[in-house]
Design a protein around this motif. Structure first.
Motif, mmCIF file in Angstrom:
data_model
loop_
_atom_site.group_PDB
_atom_site.id
_atom_site.type_symbol
_atom_site.label_atom_id
_atom_site.label_comp_id
_atom_site.label_asym_id
_atom_site.label_seq_id
_atom_site.Cartn_x
_atom_site.Cartn_y
_atom_site.Cartn_z
ATOM 1 N N GLY A 9 0.785 -1.234 0.000
ATOM 2 C CA GLY A 9 0.000 0.000 0.000
ATOM 3 C C GLY A 9 0.811 1.275 0.000
ATOM 4 O O GLY A 9 0.243 2.371 0.128
ATOM 5 N N VAL A 10 2.138 1.195 -0.151
ATOM 6 C CA VAL A 10 2.994 2.383 -0.208
ATOM 7 C C VAL A 10 3.625 2.457 -1.592
ATOM 8 O O VAL A 10 4.276 1.507 -2.034
ATOM 9 C CB VAL A 10 4.083 2.343 0.882
ATOM 10 N N ASP A 26 9.376 4.988 3.641
ATOM 11 C CA ASP A 26 9.085 6.430 3.682
ATOM 12 C C ASP A 26 8.362 6.807 4.978
ATOM 13 O O ASP A 26 7.437 7.625 4.986
ATOM 14 C CB ASP A 26 8.252 6.858 2.473
ATOM 15 N N GLY A 27 8.759 6.181 6.077
ATOM 16 C CA GLY A 27 8.156 6.476 7.368
ATOM 17 C C GLY A 27 6.883 5.722 7.659
ATOM 18 O O GLY A 27 6.331 5.840 8.764
ATOM 19 N N ASN A 28 6.378 4.926 6.719
ATOM 20 C CA ASN A 28 5.167 4.126 6.906
ATOM 21 C C ASN A 28 5.558 2.702 7.297
ATOM 22 O O ASN A 28 6.208 1.997 6.519
ATOM 23 C CB ASN A 28 4.316 4.108 5.629
ATOM 24 N N LYS A 29 5.180 2.289 8.480
ATOM 25 C CA LYS A 29 5.537 0.972 8.977
ATOM 26 C C LYS A 29 4.704 -0.097 8.283
ATOM 27 O O LYS A 29 3.481 -0.019 8.224
ATOM 28 C CB LYS A 29 5.329 0.895 10.490
ATOM 29 N N ILE A 30 5.399 -1.104 7.738
ATOM 30 C CA ILE A 30 4.722 -2.228 7.095
ATOM 31 C C ILE A 30 5.209 -3.507 7.758
ATOM 32 O O ILE A 30 6.316 -3.567 8.283
ATOM 33 C CB ILE A 30 4.978 -2.267 5.571
ATOM 34 N N THR A 31 4.381 -4.527 7.733
ATOM 35 C CA THR A 31 4.716 -5.804 8.360
ATOM 36 C C THR A 31 4.580 -6.929 7.347
ATOM 37 O O THR A 31 3.915 -6.791 6.313
ATOM 38 C CB THR A 31 3.793 -6.083 9.565
ATOM 39 N N ALA A 32 5.225 -8.041 7.661
ATOM 40 C CA ALA A 32 5.139 -9.216 6.789
ATOM 41 C C ALA A 32 3.728 -9.799 6.851
ATOM 42 O O ALA A 32 3.045 -9.677 7.863
ATOM 43 C CB ALA A 32 6.169 -10.249 7.226
ATOM 44 N N PRO A 33 3.298 -10.425 5.751
ATOM 45 C CA PRO A 33 4.040 -10.645 4.506
ATOM 46 C C PRO A 33 4.147 -9.370 3.676
ATOM 47 O O PRO A 33 3.216 -8.574 3.616
ATOM 48 C CB PRO A 33 3.204 -11.707 3.787
ATOM 49 N N TYR A 34 5.322 -9.205 3.036
ATOM 50 C CA TYR A 34 5.570 -8.046 2.192
ATOM 51 C C TYR A 34 5.113 -8.377 0.767
ATOM 52 O O TYR A 34 5.591 -9.323 0.152
ATOM 53 C CB TYR A 34 7.047 -7.685 2.209
ATOM 54 N N ARG A 35 4.203 -7.560 0.259
ATOM 55 C CA ARG A 35 3.614 -7.835 -1.055
ATOM 56 C C ARG A 35 4.015 -6.728 -2.033
ATOM 57 O O ARG A 35 3.648 -5.562 -1.851
ATOM 58 C CB ARG A 35 2.095 -7.929 -0.942
ATOM 59 N N PHE A 36 4.748 -7.106 -3.062
ATOM 60 C CA PHE A 36 5.182 -6.173 -4.106
ATOM 61 C C PHE A 36 4.249 -6.302 -5.304
ATOM 62 O O PHE A 36 4.022 -7.405 -5.812
ATOM 63 C CB PHE A 36 6.608 -6.501 -4.561
ATOM 64 N N VAL A 66 -2.570 -3.610 -10.956
ATOM 65 C CA VAL A 66 -3.060 -2.262 -10.658
ATOM 66 C C VAL A 66 -2.244 -1.701 -9.498
ATOM 67 O O VAL A 66 -2.196 -2.282 -8.418
ATOM 68 C CB VAL A 66 -4.559 -2.269 -10.303
ATOM 69 N N VAL A 67 -1.602 -0.578 -9.754
ATOM 70 C CA VAL A 67 -0.854 0.155 -8.727
ATOM 71 C C VAL A 67 -1.623 1.439 -8.469
ATOM 72 O O VAL A 67 -1.580 2.376 -9.268
ATOM 73 C CB VAL A 67 0.586 0.443 -9.197
ATOM 74 N N ASP A 68 -2.363 1.476 -7.368
ATOM 75 C CA ASP A 68 -3.254 2.603 -7.108
ATOM 76 C C ASP A 68 -2.879 3.429 -5.886
ATOM 77 O O ASP A 68 -3.584 4.384 -5.544
ATOM 78 C CB ASP A 68 -4.702 2.110 -6.959
ATOM 79 N N ALA A 69 -1.813 3.087 -5.206
ATOM 80 C CA ALA A 69 -1.354 3.922 -4.090
ATOM 81 C C ALA A 69 -0.754 5.204 -4.663
ATOM 82 O O ALA A 69 0.069 5.154 -5.588
ATOM 83 C CB ALA A 69 -0.328 3.179 -3.252
ATOM 84 N N LEU A 70 -1.162 6.359 -4.135
ATOM 85 C CA LEU A 70 -0.748 7.648 -4.690
ATOM 86 C C LEU A 70 0.127 8.404 -3.699
ATOM 87 O O LEU A 70 0.053 8.211 -2.482
ATOM 88 C CB LEU A 70 -1.969 8.494 -5.057
ATOM 89 N N ARG A 71 0.935 9.265 -4.257
ATOM 90 C CA ARG A 71 1.761 10.161 -3.463
ATOM 91 C C ARG A 71 1.314 11.595 -3.712
ATOM 92 O O ARG A 71 0.968 11.970 -4.843
ATOM 93 C CB ARG A 71 3.242 10.025 -3.851
ATOM 94 N N ALA A 72 1.298 12.398 -2.672
ATOM 95 C CA ALA A 72 0.928 13.801 -2.821
ATOM 96 C C ALA A 72 2.016 14.550 -3.572
ATOM 97 O O ALA A 72 3.217 14.281 -3.408
ATOM 98 C CB ALA A 72 0.696 14.435 -1.448
ATOM 99 N N THR A 73 1.585 15.476 -4.414
ATOM 100 C CA THR A 73 2.551 16.287 -5.152
ATOM 101 C C THR A 73 3.267 17.218 -4.184
ATOM 102 O O THR A 73 2.641 17.952 -3.415
ATOM 103 C CB THR A 73 1.850 17.109 -6.237
ATOM 104 N N LYS A 74 4.575 17.172 -4.221
ATOM 105 C CA LYS A 74 5.373 17.992 -3.323
ATOM 106 C C LYS A 74 6.180 19.005 -4.118
ATOM 107 O O LYS A 74 6.885 18.658 -5.054
ATOM 108 C CB LYS A 74 6.325 17.104 -2.506
ATOM 109 N N ARG A 75 6.001 20.265 -3.741
ATOM 110 C CA ARG A 75 6.751 21.313 -4.408
ATOM 111 C C ARG A 75 8.160 21.383 -3.820
ATOM 112 O O ARG A 75 8.324 21.432 -2.604
ATOM 113 C CB ARG A 75 6.048 22.664 -4.213
#
Length: 278
Positions: A192-193, A211-221, A260-269
């Motif tokens: 989800g990141v 990127d500061g978001n904690k994820i746990t196993a199982p890790y899904r790419f 489908v890759v639908d996780a989005l990142r905010a636009t950063k100036r």
């Protein structure tokens, strides 16, 4: 009789040779001056070589030669470690690695041809302004996918890493991301990141932070790209899958026609960077 022998006219006296002075007799050794031991050839050689008489210039040259030899030894050992995995690889694995390298070269050639085609279209188009706007919009969409600001879909793979022992670390997942990028991955999402150019991974206890978001196993790419390139890149000898399996993790890689890759990142100036055309 004695007077006659001493006479200068005596012929026998003339034939006798002059008396040779006797050689001096060396004094007998005493307790104060013991006799010096006689040196053999080997002892003279050892005495001439030790202690060594080294000049400053010779010492500097010796240190430089030692450093050069040590560096060469380290380089040879490093090359041996890097090549050890390929030496033990099977013939089909080596063929697959060569095919992967050929595919990467072909992708670069295709990208080059695409850029040359865009240039020709701009040069030959009657309405260059409209053509430039179209290419700009297409380029913006492509950059949005790379920057993670828009969703994407396409063929690719999913890779699931089940880490029941808690031995998978952040650097192992980062190696997987780097290998996927090198194999032509265009969009990557991990639990989800969205993974972008500035993504960083750190260890967080027995889990990992993206990127500061904690994820746990199982890790899904979830990875979008050419499946025929992505899967072999993960399974090369000494690669990502073998490294994770050595840590007692279970890795499953599956191909798919639609990812489908639908996780989005905010636009950063950017805080400091500005376009050089402004």
């Amino acid at each position: 009789m004695s007077n006659q022998d001493e006479s200068p006219e005596n012929p026998l006296r003339k034939e006798l040779p002059e008396e040779v002075p006797a050689a001096p007799v060396p004094p007998a050794p005493t307790e104060e001056s013991p006799a010096e031991p006689r040196l053999t050839g080997r002892r003279r050689l050892v005495k001439g070589l030790w202690p060594p008489r080294v000049s400053r210039a010779q010492l500097i040259v010796a240190l430089l030669l030692f450093g050069l030899g040590f560096g060469l030894a380290v380089q040879v050992a490093s090359n041996s470690d890097n090549d050890s995995a390929l030496r033990g690889a099977r013939q089909e694995d080596l063929v697959r690695i060569l095919d992967e390298l050929d595919d990467r070269t072909q992708r670069l050639e295709d990208e080059k041809e695409g850029l040359e085609k865009q240039r020709e279209e701009l040069e030959n188009s009657s309405d260059q302004a409209e053509e430039a706007r179209k290419q700009t919009a297409e380029r913006e969409r492509q950059l949005g996918i790379l920057a993670g600001t828009v969703a994407a879909q396409g063929p690719g793979i999913t890779m699931t890493i089940d880490d029941t022992k808690g031995t998978v670390e952040a650097d192992m997942l980062l190696d997987a991301i780097q290998e996927l990028r090198a194999a032509g991955a265009e969009a990557i999402q991990v639990n989800g990141v969205r993974v972008v150019a500035s993504t960083y991974l750190t260890d967080s206890g027995k889990s990992v932070s993206v990127d500061g978001n904690k994820i746990t196993a199982p890790y899904r790419f979830k990875v979008i790209g050419k499946p025929q390139d992505l899967e072999p890149a993960l399974n090369i000898p000494g690669g990502v899958v073998q490294t994770l399996e050595k840590e007692q993790a279970t890795v499953v890689v599956e191909r798919s026609d639609k990812i489908v890759v639908d996780a989005l990142r905010a636009t950063k100036r950017p805080d400091y960077a500005r376009s050089s055309s402004q």
